[in-house]
Motif scaffolding. Structure first.
Motif, PDB file in Angstrom:
ATOM      1  N   ILE A 129       7.002 -60.153 -33.519  1.00 38.53           N
ATOM      2  CA  ILE A 129       7.887 -59.011 -33.334  1.00 38.53           C
ATOM      3  C   ILE A 129       9.105 -59.455 -32.548  1.00 38.53           C
ATOM      4  O   ILE A 129       8.997 -59.957 -31.425  1.00 38.53           O
ATOM      5  CB  ILE A 129       7.176 -57.852 -32.607  1.00 38.53           C
ATOM      6  CG1 ILE A 129       5.996 -57.346 -33.442  1.00 38.53           C
ATOM      7  CG2 ILE A 129       8.164 -56.719 -32.311  1.00 38.53           C
ATOM      8  CD1 ILE A 129       5.204 -56.226 -32.792  1.00 38.53           C
ATOM      9  N   GLN A 130      10.272 -59.267 -33.153  1.00 37.15           N
ATOM     10  CA  GLN A 130      11.552 -59.574 -32.511  1.00 37.15           C
ATOM     11  C   GLN A 130      11.995 -58.360 -31.707  1.00 37.15           C
ATOM     12  O   GLN A 130      12.026 -57.256 -32.224  1.00 37.15           O
ATOM     13  CB  GLN A 130      12.595 -59.890 -33.587  1.00 37.15           C
ATOM     14  CG  GLN A 130      14.010 -60.053 -33.079  1.00 37.15           C
ATOM     15  CD  GLN A 130      14.216 -61.372 -32.370  1.00 37.15           C
ATOM     16  OE1 GLN A 130      13.891 -62.413 -32.914  1.00 37.15           O
ATOM     17  NE2 GLN A 130      14.749 -61.326 -31.173  1.00 37.15           N
ATOM     18  N   VAL A 131      12.318 -58.558 -30.427  1.00 29.46           N
ATOM     19  CA  VAL A 131      12.866 -57.468 -29.627  1.00 29.46           C
ATOM     20  C   VAL A 131      14.375 -57.631 -29.507  1.00 29.46           C
ATOM     21  O   VAL A 131      14.894 -58.740 -29.509  1.00 29.46           O
ATOM     22  CB  VAL A 131      12.219 -57.376 -28.216  1.00 29.46           C
ATOM     23  CG1 VAL A 131      10.772 -56.914 -28.314  1.00 29.46           C
ATOM     24  CG2 VAL A 131      12.311 -58.699 -27.482  1.00 29.46           C
ATOM     25  N   ARG A 132      15.050 -56.497 -29.411  1.00 26.89           N
ATOM     26  CA  ARG A 132      16.514 -56.491 -29.308  1.00 26.89           C
ATOM     27  C   ARG A 132      16.950 -56.537 -27.843  1.00 26.89           C
ATOM     28  O   ARG A 132      17.874 -55.842 -27.441  1.00 26.89           O
ATOM     29  CB  ARG A 132      17.073 -55.232 -29.978  1.00 26.89           C
ATOM     30  CG  ARG A 132      16.911 -55.192 -31.464  1.00 26.89           C
ATOM     31  CD  ARG A 132      17.536 -53.935 -32.046  1.00 26.89           C
ATOM     32  NE  ARG A 132      17.457 -53.915 -33.483  1.00 26.89           N
ATOM     33  CZ  ARG A 132      16.779 -53.003 -34.183  1.00 26.89           C
ATOM     34  NH1 ARG A 132      16.133 -52.026 -33.571  1.00 26.89           N
ATOM     35  NH2 ARG A 132      16.766 -53.058 -35.490  1.00 26.89           N
ATOM     36  N   THR A 133      16.276 -57.349 -27.062  1.00 29.13           N
ATOM     37  CA  THR A 133      16.618 -57.518 -25.652  1.00 29.13           C
ATOM     38  C   THR A 133      16.720 -59.008 -25.354  1.00 29.13           C
ATOM     39  O   THR A 133      16.492 -59.835 -26.235  1.00 29.13           O
ATOM     40  CB  THR A 133      15.538 -56.873 -24.742  1.00 29.13           C
ATOM     41  OG1 THR A 133      14.265 -57.469 -25.048  1.00 29.13           O
ATOM     42  CG2 THR A 133      15.464 -55.374 -24.932  1.00 29.13           C
ATOM     43  N   LEU A 155      10.423 -54.272 -25.382  1.00 36.75           N
ATOM     44  CA  LEU A 155       9.003 -54.595 -25.255  1.00 36.75           C
ATOM     45  C   LEU A 155       8.141 -53.334 -25.301  1.00 36.75           C
ATOM     46  O   LEU A 155       7.111 -53.299 -25.978  1.00 36.75           O
ATOM     47  CB  LEU A 155       8.751 -55.371 -23.958  1.00 36.75           C
ATOM     48  CG  LEU A 155       7.302 -55.769 -23.681  1.00 36.75           C
ATOM     49  CD1 LEU A 155       6.758 -56.669 -24.788  1.00 36.75           C
ATOM     50  CD2 LEU A 155       7.202 -56.467 -22.336  1.00 36.75           C
ATOM     51  N   PHE A 156       8.553 -52.290 -24.605  1.00 37.20           N
ATOM     52  CA  PHE A 156       7.795 -51.044 -24.601  1.00 37.20           C
ATOM     53  C   PHE A 156       7.621 -50.516 -26.026  1.00 37.20           C
ATOM     54  O   PHE A 156       6.523 -50.149 -26.437  1.00 37.20           O
ATOM     55  CB  PHE A 156       8.478 -49.983 -23.724  1.00 37.20           C
ATOM     56  CG  PHE A 156       7.791 -48.654 -23.754  1.00 37.20           C
ATOM     57  CD1 PHE A 156       6.659 -48.429 -22.974  1.00 37.20           C
ATOM     58  CD2 PHE A 156       8.243 -47.638 -24.575  1.00 37.20           C
ATOM     59  CE1 PHE A 156       6.001 -47.220 -23.013  1.00 37.20           C
ATOM     60  CE2 PHE A 156       7.594 -46.418 -24.630  1.00 37.20           C
ATOM     61  CZ  PHE A 156       6.469 -46.201 -23.835  1.00 37.20           C
ATOM     62  N   VAL A 159       5.139 -52.736 -28.042  1.00 38.13           N
ATOM     63  CA  VAL A 159       3.746 -52.510 -27.654  1.00 38.13           C
ATOM     64  C   VAL A 159       3.271 -51.142 -28.143  1.00 38.13           C
ATOM     65  O   VAL A 159       2.153 -51.007 -28.654  1.00 38.13           O
ATOM     66  CB  VAL A 159       3.561 -52.660 -26.128  1.00 38.13           C
ATOM     67  CG1 VAL A 159       2.168 -52.238 -25.694  1.00 38.13           C
ATOM     68  CG2 VAL A 159       3.846 -54.093 -25.702  1.00 38.13           C
ATOM     69  N   LYS A 160       4.100 -50.138 -27.993  1.00 32.01           N
ATOM     70  CA  LYS A 160       3.745 -48.785 -28.459  1.00 32.01           C
ATOM     71  C   LYS A 160       3.457 -48.801 -29.968  1.00 32.01           C
ATOM     72  O   LYS A 160       2.482 -48.195 -30.423  1.00 32.01           O
ATOM     73  CB  LYS A 160       4.853 -47.802 -28.126  1.00 32.01           C
ATOM     74  CG  LYS A 160       4.531 -46.359 -28.488  1.00 32.01           C
ATOM     75  CD  LYS A 160       5.562 -45.416 -27.931  1.00 32.01           C
ATOM     76  CE  LYS A 160       5.374 -43.964 -28.289  1.00 32.01           C
ATOM     77  NZ  LYS A 160       4.256 -43.544 -29.028  1.00 32.01           N
ATOM     78  N   THR A 161       4.279 -49.486 -30.732  1.00 28.60           N
ATOM     79  CA  THR A 161       4.076 -49.569 -32.173  1.00 28.60           C
ATOM     80  C   THR A 161       2.745 -50.239 -32.491  1.00 28.60           C
ATOM     81  O   THR A 161       2.006 -49.783 -33.377  1.00 28.60           O
ATOM     82  CB  THR A 161       5.245 -50.343 -32.843  1.00 28.60           C
ATOM     83  OG1 THR A 161       6.460 -49.655 -32.568  1.00 28.60           O
ATOM     84  CG2 THR A 161       5.042 -50.455 -34.341  1.00 28.60           C
ATOM     85  N   ILE A 162       2.426 -51.297 -31.772  1.00 29.10           N
ATOM     86  CA  ILE A 162       1.149 -52.006 -31.992  1.00 29.10           C
ATOM     87  C   ILE A 162      -0.021 -51.079 -31.668  1.00 29.10           C
ATOM     88  O   ILE A 162      -0.979 -50.969 -32.446  1.00 29.10           O
ATOM     89  CB  ILE A 162       1.064 -53.287 -31.145  1.00 29.10           C
ATOM     90  CG1 ILE A 162       2.090 -54.316 -31.624  1.00 29.10           C
ATOM     91  CG2 ILE A 162      -0.343 -53.886 -31.178  1.00 29.10           C
ATOM     92  CD1 ILE A 162       2.299 -55.472 -30.680  1.00 29.10           C
TER      93      ILE A 162
END
Length: 165
Positions: A129-133, A155-156, A159-162
């Motif tokens: 998972i690529q984060v936009r941060t 990140l939040f 993790v929420k999606t997972i």
């Protein structure tokens, strides 16, 4: 950044059998890089060990050149044998899975680097998972080689999606 210099306390540097390149920041001087070059150039049998091949990392004051540029310069200039000990090497991710006692298909890598984090994990069969941060760049959303499992705002959100799936 972690100071790894103390890890080498007690090592005999009089007859080196390798060159180690890590996250040195202000110690990446021309003098130090040239010292590594001279050692590799005059001893083609010794390997170059690097902690990864990252292009850049992000600090609060902006992006900074990473260990990969120095590693690539030394490889180009000497033709030395290179052993990558960090991301994105398969061995790095394999060791992480082994330490967790998990299978690749059961683990998700969340990261801000399309090649080192996401691409490295996917080479071993992990989801990425690529984060936009962090050091994320918009151009990575259409990367020619790596397709993240998901792109999340942070990140939040990742993790929420997972957890929600």
């Amino acid at each position: 950044m972690v100071n790894v210099i103390p890890e080498f306390d007690g090592c005999d540097f009089s007859d080196p059998n390798c060159v180690v390149v890590g996250d040195a920041e202000e110690n990446f001087t021309y003098e130090n890089l040239n010292q590594a070059f001279r050692l590799l150039h005059s001893n083609p049998e010794i390997p170059l060990l690097s902690l990864g091949t990252g292009k850049f990392y992000q600090r609060t004051d902006g992006p900074c050149i990473d260990v990969g540029a120095f590693t690539t310069a030394l490889i180009y200039a000497t033709g030395c044998k290179h052993i990558e000990m960090g991301k994105p090497s398969k061995e790095y991710f394999h060791n992480a899975l082994e330490a967790l006692g998990e299978k690749a298909e059961d683990v998700v890598m969340i990261g801000d680097d399309i090649i080192s984090d996401i691409g490295g994990a996917q080479k071993l069969g992990m989801r990425g998972i690529q984060v936009r941060t962090g050091k994320y760049m918009k151009s990575w959303e259409n990367h020619p080689e790596v397709n993240p499992t998901l792109i999340a705002d942070n990140l939040f959100s990742a993790v929420k999606t997972i957890l929600d799936s």
